[in-house]
Design a protein around this motif. Structure first.
Motif, PDB file in Angstrom:
ATOM      1  N   LEU A  53     -42.271  30.401 -78.051  1.00 50.67           N
ATOM      2  CA  LEU A  53     -43.194  31.207 -77.253  1.00 50.67           C
ATOM      3  C   LEU A  53     -43.399  32.572 -77.872  1.00 50.67           C
ATOM      4  O   LEU A  53     -42.461  33.191 -78.359  1.00 50.67           O
ATOM      5  N   ARG A  54     -44.661  33.023 -77.825  1.00 46.23           N
ATOM      6  CA  ARG A  54     -45.016  34.343 -78.348  1.00 46.23           C
ATOM      7  C   ARG A  54     -45.920  35.051 -77.347  1.00 46.23           C
ATOM      8  O   ARG A  54     -46.571  34.414 -76.501  1.00 46.23           O
ATOM      9  N   ASP A  57     -52.066  26.976 -75.945  1.00 45.94           N
ATOM     10  CA  ASP A  57     -51.170  26.935 -77.099  1.00 45.94           C
ATOM     11  C   ASP A  57     -49.926  26.109 -76.799  1.00 45.94           C
ATOM     12  O   ASP A  57     -49.355  25.476 -77.687  1.00 45.94           O
ATOM     13  N   VAL A  58     -49.502  26.145 -75.548  1.00 45.07           N
ATOM     14  CA  VAL A  58     -48.312  25.412 -75.102  1.00 45.07           C
ATOM     15  C   VAL A  58     -48.657  24.716 -73.794  1.00 45.07           C
ATOM     16  O   VAL A  58     -49.205  25.342 -72.879  1.00 45.07           O
ATOM     17  N   VAL A  91     -45.557  35.819 -72.124  1.00 49.98           N
ATOM     18  CA  VAL A  91     -46.741  35.282 -72.797  1.00 49.98           C
ATOM     19  C   VAL A  91     -47.998  35.937 -72.223  1.00 49.98           C
ATOM     20  O   VAL A  91     -47.967  36.570 -71.167  1.00 49.98           O
ATOM     21  N   SER A  92     -49.107  35.744 -72.918  1.00 47.10           N
ATOM     22  CA  SER A  92     -50.353  36.420 -72.550  1.00 47.10           C
ATOM     23  C   SER A  92     -50.954  35.895 -71.261  1.00 47.10           C
ATOM     24  O   SER A  92     -51.442  36.667 -70.428  1.00 47.10           O
ATOM     25  N   THR A 150     -48.760  36.301 -77.547  1.00 48.69           N
ATOM     26  CA  THR A 150     -50.202  36.049 -77.651  1.00 48.69           C
ATOM     27  C   THR A 150     -50.632  34.726 -77.037  1.00 48.69           C
ATOM     28  O   THR A 150     -51.831  34.432 -76.969  1.00 48.69           O
ATOM     29  N   GLN A 151     -49.727  33.923 -76.564  1.00 49.00           N
ATOM     30  CA  GLN A 151     -50.050  32.535 -76.215  1.00 49.00           C
ATOM     31  C   GLN A 151     -50.561  32.362 -74.792  1.00 49.00           C
ATOM     32  O   GLN A 151     -50.225  33.110 -73.876  1.00 49.00           O
ATOM     33  N   HIS A 152     -51.355  31.295 -74.637  1.00 52.56           N
ATOM     34  CA  HIS A 152     -51.756  30.791 -73.327  1.00 52.56           C
ATOM     35  C   HIS A 152     -50.924  29.541 -73.047  1.00 52.56           C
ATOM     36  O   HIS A 152     -50.926  28.596 -73.843  1.00 52.56           O
ATOM     37  N   VAL A 153     -50.211  29.528 -71.927  1.00 56.63           N
ATOM     38  CA  VAL A 153     -49.369  28.406 -71.534  1.00 56.63           C
ATOM     39  C   VAL A 153     -49.982  27.722 -70.325  1.00 56.63           C
ATOM     40  O   VAL A 153     -50.329  28.380 -69.334  1.00 56.63           O
ATOM     41  N   GLY A 208     -50.862  23.137 -81.276  1.00 54.72           N
ATOM     42  CA  GLY A 208     -50.195  23.336 -79.999  1.00 54.72           C
ATOM     43  C   GLY A 208     -48.896  22.578 -79.845  1.00 54.72           C
ATOM     44  O   GLY A 208     -48.562  21.667 -80.612  1.00 54.72           O
TER      45      GLY A 208
END
Length: 340
Positions: free
Chosen positions: A164-165, A232-233, A191-192, A167-170, A255
């Motif tokens: 996880l970072r 992304d996840v 996360v973002s 910038t990500q959309h989960v 992803g």
């Protein structure tokens, strides 16, 4: 010493009865626990309907692998625990000698045993468990929270597989109890954006309160279209073919897809291998909770994960035969059995 007690005994498929039951004798490395709280897990429903749990089940047996209570007696070789200790139980018992145990993958143990699956569990007044599987609870962590350490530990095992970072959309597919636990961990990771796909409108506000940025429904055409190639996840928490198919379709190029929901053994999902290839997806499974119990307790103790707002139903032991028979109609997010 063997003691009589009241227990909800699974006598056969679709047949549970509250009855007098004799608890097993305490071994030298075991403790006897007076159960204070036991969760009802989706796996218990699978077993009730004749499917395997984490291992094969042989009735008659007392189910219940999410449990906490107060120690009543200890075996002669137990030194670190004593009567009166409040503990949460990790139900999984590994052989320690198979190739998986010896290579650090105990969750895949070839001779896995589990409290409430292969031996009597927490849907009873008393339960005998290995002392090594007991974890003391901080004073400010309730016994109900202690019973929920096991599902959180399972979630934590899956969560640790993800990269996880900020910038990500989960996207979390399924806003039930497991999805709500994942939501809190993902929120803490910073996360973002977090979206939850959940068709039950009554869960929308609780999910937003726990940290979701948006709650959508897979049954709405626009929502469903908007999820495709969006995340992304993707964390799948339902275990149905259509939710698995959505998870793969929703993942962006590069992803990660975590399949966490427990599907029926005969369930089959259909998706394009080319899509997995061309998007270079990482698709992962996650099974039980190897050695995550202590960290899960710490997450609850520190308030990073909240448990009490997630509990929708509390039952008594005597309620269990009727509850297990009618469970799908009860609209349960999470149910626990509280002892008198």
């Amino acid at each position: 010493m063997r003691r009589g007690m009241k227990a909800a005994v699974l006598r056969d498929t679709l047949n549970m009865e509250v009855m007098e039951w004799t608890e097993r004798t305490i071994g030298k490395e075991e403790v006897m626990l007076r159960v204070a709280c036991c969760g009802i897990c989706g796996t218990d429903q699978h077993i009730y309907h004749g499917h395997p749990g984490s291992a094969e089940v042989e009735p008659p047996i007392v189910l219940g692998h999410e449990l906490a209570g107060v120690i009543e007696a200890v075996g002669e070789n137990v030194a670190m625990l004593q009567p009166g200790d409040r503990v949460s139980v990790d139900p999984n018992i590994y052989c320690g000698s198979c190739e998986y145990c010896r290579s650090g993958r105990a969750q895949l143990c070839e001779r896995l045993q589990a409290v409430g699956v292969t031996r009597d569990g927490g849907m009873a007044e008393l339960c005998v468990v290995p002392a090594a599987n007991c974890y003391k609870l901080p004073d400010h962590v309730s016994l109900m929270e202690g019973a929920m350490v096991e599902p959180l530990g399972c979630v934590l095992h899956g969560f640790k597989k993800l990269e996880l970072r900020a910038t990500q959309h989960v996207l979390i597919v399924g806003g039930g109890f497991i999805g709500q636990l994942f939501l809190q961990l993902v929120k803490a990771a910073g996360v973002s954006r977090i979206t939850v796909s959940e068709p039950n409108s009554h869960k929308r506000n609780p999910l937003l309160a726990l940290g979701a940025h948006a709650v959508v429904t897979p049954f709405d055409a626009e929502d469903a279209k908007g999820m495709i190639n969006s995340a992304d996840v993707v964390i799948e928490c339902v275990g149905r073919p259509e939710s698995v198919e959505l998870a793969v379709a929703a993942a962006r190029k590069g992803g990660q897809v975590l399949l966490f929901g427990v599907a029926s053994p005969d369930a089959r999902a259909a998706f394009s291998p080319y899509e997995v290839f061309s998007k270079e997806l990482r698709i992962m499974g996650s099974f039980i909770n190897p050695y995550t119990h202590e960290e899960a307790i710490a997450l609850i103790a520190q308030g990073i994960v909240r448990i009490e707002p997630l509990i929708s139903h509390c039952f008594r032991l005597n309620d269990l035969p009727e509850v297990m028979a009618s469970y799908p109609q009860l609209n349960v997010t999470k149910a626990v059995i509280m002892q008198e």
